[in-house]
Design a protein around this motif. Structure first.
Motif, PDB file in Angstrom:
ATOM      1  N   ALA A 111       0.834  -1.206   0.000  1.00  0.00           N
ATOM      2  CA  ALA A 111       0.000   0.000   0.000  1.00  0.00           C
ATOM      3  C   ALA A 111       0.868   1.255   0.000  1.00  0.00           C
ATOM      4  O   ALA A 111       0.598   2.213  -0.738  1.00  0.00           O
ATOM      5  CB  ALA A 111      -0.931  -0.009   1.203  1.00  0.00           C
ATOM      6  N   LEU A 112       1.924   1.247   0.807  1.00  0.00           N
ATOM      7  CA  LEU A 112       2.823   2.389   0.871  1.00  0.00           C
ATOM      8  C   LEU A 112       3.533   2.600  -0.463  1.00  0.00           C
ATOM      9  O   LEU A 112       3.633   3.721  -0.955  1.00  0.00           O
ATOM     10  CB  LEU A 112       3.840   2.203   1.994  1.00  0.00           C
ATOM     11  CG  LEU A 112       4.767   3.372   2.245  1.00  0.00           C
ATOM     12  CD1 LEU A 112       3.989   4.556   2.813  1.00  0.00           C
ATOM     13  CD2 LEU A 112       5.875   2.980   3.189  1.00  0.00           C
ATOM     14  N   THR A 113       4.006   1.512  -1.059  1.00  0.00           N
ATOM     15  CA  THR A 113       4.681   1.606  -2.357  1.00  0.00           C
ATOM     16  C   THR A 113       3.739   2.165  -3.415  1.00  0.00           C
ATOM     17  O   THR A 113       4.137   3.013  -4.227  1.00  0.00           O
ATOM     18  CB  THR A 113       5.225   0.225  -2.780  1.00  0.00           C
ATOM     19  OG1 THR A 113       6.154  -0.220  -1.792  1.00  0.00           O
ATOM     20  CG2 THR A 113       5.897   0.278  -4.131  1.00  0.00           C
ATOM     21  N   HIS A 114       2.493   1.750  -3.397  1.00  0.00           N
ATOM     22  CA  HIS A 114       1.495   2.266  -4.341  1.00  0.00           C
ATOM     23  C   HIS A 114       1.318   3.777  -4.154  1.00  0.00           C
ATOM     24  O   HIS A 114       1.315   4.543  -5.127  1.00  0.00           O
ATOM     25  CB  HIS A 114       0.160   1.541  -4.147  1.00  0.00           C
ATOM     26  CG  HIS A 114      -0.915   2.031  -5.054  1.00  0.00           C
ATOM     27  ND1 HIS A 114      -1.777   3.050  -4.690  1.00  0.00           N
ATOM     28  CD2 HIS A 114      -1.258   1.664  -6.311  1.00  0.00           C
ATOM     29  CE1 HIS A 114      -2.608   3.278  -5.690  1.00  0.00           C
ATOM     30  NE2 HIS A 114      -2.321   2.458  -6.678  1.00  0.00           N
ATOM     31  N   ASP A 115       1.174   4.211  -2.900  1.00  0.00           N
ATOM     32  CA  ASP A 115       0.987   5.637  -2.629  1.00  0.00           C
ATOM     33  C   ASP A 115       2.199   6.448  -3.073  1.00  0.00           C
ATOM     34  O   ASP A 115       2.057   7.520  -3.669  1.00  0.00           O
ATOM     35  CB  ASP A 115       0.729   5.867  -1.140  1.00  0.00           C
ATOM     36  CG  ASP A 115      -0.648   5.378  -0.698  1.00  0.00           C
ATOM     37  OD1 ASP A 115      -1.477   5.011  -1.558  1.00  0.00           O
ATOM     38  OD2 ASP A 115      -0.886   5.359   0.532  1.00  0.00           O
ATOM     39  N   VAL A 116       3.394   5.936  -2.796  1.00  0.00           N
ATOM     40  CA  VAL A 116       4.610   6.642  -3.190  1.00  0.00           C
ATOM     41  C   VAL A 116       4.742   6.666  -4.718  1.00  0.00           C
ATOM     42  O   VAL A 116       5.141   7.684  -5.288  1.00  0.00           O
ATOM     43  CB  VAL A 116       5.859   6.030  -2.515  1.00  0.00           C
ATOM     44  CG1 VAL A 116       7.146   6.635  -3.084  1.00  0.00           C
ATOM     45  CG2 VAL A 116       5.805   6.229  -0.999  1.00  0.00           C
ATOM     46  N   ALA A 117       4.382   5.586  -5.385  1.00  0.00           N
ATOM     47  CA  ALA A 117       4.454   5.547  -6.852  1.00  0.00           C
ATOM     48  C   ALA A 117       3.564   6.622  -7.475  1.00  0.00           C
ATOM     49  O   ALA A 117       3.942   7.235  -8.485  1.00  0.00           O
ATOM     50  CB  ALA A 117       4.071   4.165  -7.375  1.00  0.00           C
ATOM     51  N   GLU A 118       2.410   6.869  -6.889  1.00  0.00           N
ATOM     52  CA  GLU A 118       1.538   7.934  -7.401  1.00  0.00           C
ATOM     53  C   GLU A 118       2.223   9.298  -7.272  1.00  0.00           C
ATOM     54  O   GLU A 118       2.146  10.126  -8.177  1.00  0.00           O
ATOM     55  CB  GLU A 118       0.211   7.938  -6.658  1.00  0.00           C
ATOM     56  CG  GLU A 118      -0.698   6.791  -7.048  1.00  0.00           C
ATOM     57  CD  GLU A 118      -2.043   6.849  -6.347  1.00  0.00           C
ATOM     58  OE1 GLU A 118      -2.230   7.668  -5.415  1.00  0.00           O
ATOM     59  OE2 GLU A 118      -2.917   6.057  -6.733  1.00  0.00           O
ATOM     60  N   VAL A 119       2.905   9.521  -6.158  1.00  0.00           N
ATOM     61  CA  VAL A 119       3.635  10.781  -5.951  1.00  0.00           C
ATOM     62  C   VAL A 119       4.763  10.899  -6.972  1.00  0.00           C
ATOM     63  O   VAL A 119       4.951  11.952  -7.586  1.00  0.00           O
ATOM     64  CB  VAL A 119       4.185  10.872  -4.511  1.00  0.00           C
ATOM     65  CG1 VAL A 119       5.129  12.058  -4.352  1.00  0.00           C
ATOM     66  CG2 VAL A 119       3.040  10.948  -3.506  1.00  0.00           C
ATOM     67  N   VAL A 120       5.505   9.823  -7.182  1.00  0.00           N
ATOM     68  CA  VAL A 120       6.611   9.838  -8.149  1.00  0.00           C
ATOM     69  C   VAL A 120       6.090  10.194  -9.537  1.00  0.00           C
ATOM     70  O   VAL A 120       6.681  11.023 -10.240  1.00  0.00           O
ATOM     71  CB  VAL A 120       7.357   8.487  -8.165  1.00  0.00           C
ATOM     72  CG1 VAL A 120       8.367   8.443  -9.302  1.00  0.00           C
ATOM     73  CG2 VAL A 120       8.035   8.227  -6.834  1.00  0.00           C
ATOM     74  N   GLY A 121       4.976   9.603  -9.935  1.00  0.00           N
ATOM     75  CA  GLY A 121       4.395   9.896 -11.245  1.00  0.00           C
ATOM     76  C   GLY A 121       4.027  11.361 -11.399  1.00  0.00           C
ATOM     77  O   GLY A 121       4.332  11.989 -12.421  1.00  0.00           O
ATOM     78  N   ARG A 122       3.395  11.927 -10.380  1.00  0.00           N
ATOM     79  CA  ARG A 122       3.020  13.342 -10.428  1.00  0.00           C
ATOM     80  C   ARG A 122       4.253  14.236 -10.477  1.00  0.00           C
ATOM     81  O   ARG A 122       4.301  15.204 -11.238  1.00  0.00           O
ATOM     82  CB  ARG A 122       2.148  13.714  -9.224  1.00  0.00           C
ATOM     83  CG  ARG A 122       0.723  13.213  -9.316  1.00  0.00           C
ATOM     84  CD  ARG A 122      -0.173  13.864  -8.269  1.00  0.00           C
ATOM     85  NE  ARG A 122       0.325  13.781  -6.912  1.00  0.00           N
ATOM     86  CZ  ARG A 122       0.060  12.798  -6.054  1.00  0.00           C
ATOM     87  NH1 ARG A 122      -0.680  11.775  -6.434  1.00  0.00           N
ATOM     88  NH2 ARG A 122       0.551  12.826  -4.826  1.00  0.00           N
ATOM     89  N   ARG A 123       5.261  13.900  -9.678  1.00  0.00           N
ATOM     90  CA  ARG A 123       6.477  14.731  -9.641  1.00  0.00           C
ATOM     91  C   ARG A 123       7.228  14.645 -10.963  1.00  0.00           C
ATOM     92  O   ARG A 123       7.788  15.632 -11.435  1.00  0.00           O
ATOM     93  CB  ARG A 123       7.388  14.304  -8.495  1.00  0.00           C
ATOM     94  CG  ARG A 123       6.743  14.440  -7.150  1.00  0.00           C
ATOM     95  CD  ARG A 123       7.156  15.709  -6.423  1.00  0.00           C
ATOM     96  NE  ARG A 123       6.281  15.933  -5.285  1.00  0.00           N
ATOM     97  CZ  ARG A 123       6.419  15.374  -4.094  1.00  0.00           C
ATOM     98  NH1 ARG A 123       7.428  14.566  -3.867  1.00  0.00           N
ATOM     99  NH2 ARG A 123       5.564  15.627  -3.141  1.00  0.00           N
TER     100      ARG A 123
END
Length: 142
Positions: A111-123
């Motif tokens: 779940a944490l990796t998924h949330d961080v991946a969304e942030v990486v994509g936006r950044r």
């Protein structure tokens, strides 16, 4: 998004920190051994551009946002730099403790990796757009 019980477990390893205006929080290329959730203030994300004295600002992070994702992905070095644009208060998380928590609970880790991946994509998209604005055809930064 983390479930409330998982969020509580993650918050147990958090420490409150503050940064004054203009503080360099981390430098591009240095070891990423922690991350933050911003409570108040704004942090500029920047990237070194050869031939420029100062890094180019590519994004900013504010209230409720994650600052730092490089701790999760090898080689665990910051891909950008970060500087406080105003006084900042945040929760700081130790990467080693978070890695241990994720290893002990793979579901939380996923779940944490998924949330961080969304942030990486936006950044990544924000950085791309900003660099095109600065250095693309017809820009003033060329």
């Amino acid at each position: 998004m983390l479930a409330p019980a998982d969020r509580d477990r993650v918050l147990e390893i958090a420490t409150g920190v503050s940064f004054p205006i203009s503080a360099r929080i981390f430098e591009e290329g240095s070891t990423a051994d922690r991350f933050w959730i911003i409570h108040t203030g704004t942090v500029a994300l920047d990237v070194h551009v050869p031939g420029r004295l100062r890094p180019a600002t590519v994004d900013s992070v504010g209230h409720g946002e994650l600052l730092g994702w490089s701790w999760l992905i090898p080689p665990h070095t910051w891909q950008l730099g970060a500087e406080a644009q105003s006084p900042v208060r945040a929760l700081e998380f130790d990467a080693a403790a978070m890695h241990t928590l994720c290893e002990e609970d793979p579901k939380l880790g996923q779940a944490l990796t998924h949330d961080v991946a969304e942030v990486v994509g936006r950044r990544l998209q924000s950085t791309r757009t900003r660099l095109l604005d600065l250095y693309g055809p017809g820009s003033a930064g060329r």
